[in-house]
Design an enzyme around this catalytic site. Structure first.
Site, PDB file in Angstrom:
ATOM      1  N   ASP A  28       5.017   1.293   3.157  1.00  0.00           N
ATOM      2  CA  ASP A  28       3.673   1.263   2.990  1.00  0.00           C
ATOM      3  C   ASP A  28       3.126  -0.027   2.655  1.00  0.00           C
ATOM      4  OD1 ASP A  28       1.139   2.764   1.644  1.00  0.00           O
ATOM      5  OD2 ASP A  28       1.723   1.617  -0.380  1.00  0.00           O
ATOM      6  N   ALA A  29       1.744  -0.498   2.588  1.00  0.00           N
ATOM      7  CA  ALA A  29       1.111  -1.669   2.395  1.00  0.00           C
ATOM      8  C   ALA A  29       0.826  -1.892   1.086  1.00  0.00           C
ATOM      9  CB  ALA A  29       0.414  -2.211   3.499  1.00  0.00           C
ATOM     10  N   TYR A  30      -0.142  -1.129   0.683  1.00  0.00           N
ATOM     11  CA  TYR A  30      -0.843  -1.643  -0.659  1.00  0.00           C
ATOM     12  C   TYR A  30      -0.328  -0.814  -1.824  1.00  0.00           C
ATOM     13  CZ  TYR A  30      -4.299  -3.065   2.647  1.00  0.00           C
ATOM     14  OH  TYR A  30      -5.164  -4.078   3.562  1.00  0.00           O
TER      15      TYR A  30
ATOM     16  N   ARG B 147      -8.357   0.788  -7.712  1.00  0.00           N
ATOM     17  CA  ARG B 147      -7.294   1.594  -7.121  1.00  0.00           C
ATOM     18  C   ARG B 147      -7.297   2.875  -7.133  1.00  0.00           C
ATOM     19  NH1 ARG B 147      -4.283   1.588  -2.694  1.00  0.00           N
ATOM     20  NH2 ARG B 147      -2.019   2.201  -3.087  1.00  0.00           N
TER      21      ARG B 147
ATOM     22  N   SER C 255       0.172   2.392   7.063  1.00  0.00           N
ATOM     23  CA  SER C 255      -0.720   2.393   5.986  1.00  0.00           C
ATOM     24  C   SER C 255      -2.008   3.054   6.322  1.00  0.00           C
ATOM     25  CB  SER C 255      -0.892   0.595   5.666  1.00  0.00           C
ATOM     26  OG  SER C 255      -1.902   0.548   4.913  1.00  0.00           O
ATOM     27  N   ASN C 256      -2.791   3.241   5.105  1.00  0.00           N
ATOM     28  CA  ASN C 256      -4.000   3.627   5.419  1.00  0.00           C
ATOM     29  C   ASN C 256      -5.032   2.696   5.692  1.00  0.00           C
ATOM     30  OD1 ASN C 256      -3.883   6.541   4.678  1.00  0.00           O
ATOM     31  ND2 ASN C 256      -4.053   5.959   2.407  1.00  0.00           N
TER      32      ASN C 256
END
Length: 229
Positions: free
Chosen positions: A9-11, A45, A121-122
């Protein structure tokens, strides 16, 4: 079981989502943000994630950049901040989020043992490319897979399927890494081996699927991947 592919996942996992608010708060002229930036970052977030889930449920998909702006607007209003210049600065900084300190060495170690390393990722493709380039990770990641190719956010199964379609692997050959408990649970339910990066020491989400590994940072990911090979 052989781990051939490590998916991140990125964030919040590779990139610190609090960095934009923290950095803006330290800049001259943003004194109104200096004492409340942790709340702003948390609200931003939370709303960003909530909006992805709601849009997935209702089928009203939009790109992650729109969701990110909508979440920030809610957070700014909740904190009584109305300066449009501050809003633009926060959005600019979101394209340049700092990677966590251990990330470059961890990804380099994965390359040394011959494991594929990619993002799922989203985030929209341009956002992800901006973050990867800003953090100087281009040469350490194979690619960034985005939900935009399927038009729905995580935790829809079709998102995790992107990994299998791209790499031609089976679920037991994937180590999926996320800092989001709900993402880790969904990926485990899909069948991936899962490492949950629990930097905050949160309880495990009660979603029916627990992670295989619980970590405090990403340092041990290469050893996990190699150990399961």
């Amino acid at each position: 079981m052989t781990i051939t592919t490590c998916i991140f996942d990125a964030y919040g996992t590779l990139f610190d989502v609090t960095a934009a608010a923290r950095e803006a708060a330290s800049e001259p002229g943003n004194e109104a943000l200096s004492e409340i930036w942790p709340k702003l970052a948390a609200d931003w977030r939370a709303k960003q994630l909530q909006y992805t889930w709601l849009r997935a449920i209702t089928g009203e998909h939009t790109d992650f950049w729109t969701v990110t702006q909508n979440g920030l607007d809610w957070a700014l209003e909740a904190s009584g901040l109305t300066d449009p210049t501050l809003r633009e600065r926060l959005l600019q900084l979101y394209w340049q989020l700092s990677a966590y300190p251990e990330v470059p060495a961890m990804l380099a170690a994965l390359k040394e043992v011959g494991v594929n390393a990619a993002i799922l990722s989203n985030g929209s493709p341009d956002m992800l490319q901006g973050a990867v380039t800003s953090a100087q990770l281009d040469d350490l990641l194979d690619e960034s897979l985005s939900v935009e190719s399927v038009g729905i956010f995580k935790p829809a199964d079709v998102v995790y399927q992107l990994v299998l379609d791209r790499y031609g692997c089976t679920v037991d050959q994937v180590l999926f890494v996320s800092s989001n408990g709900w993402d880790a649970a969904a990926a485990r339910g899909f069948g991936f081996n899962v490492a949950w990066v629990n930097r905050a020491g949160d309880p495990i989400d009660r979603l029916g699927h627990g992670p295989d590994h619980i970590l405090t940072d990403l340092t041990s990911i290469p050893a996990l991947a190699k150990g399961q090979s």
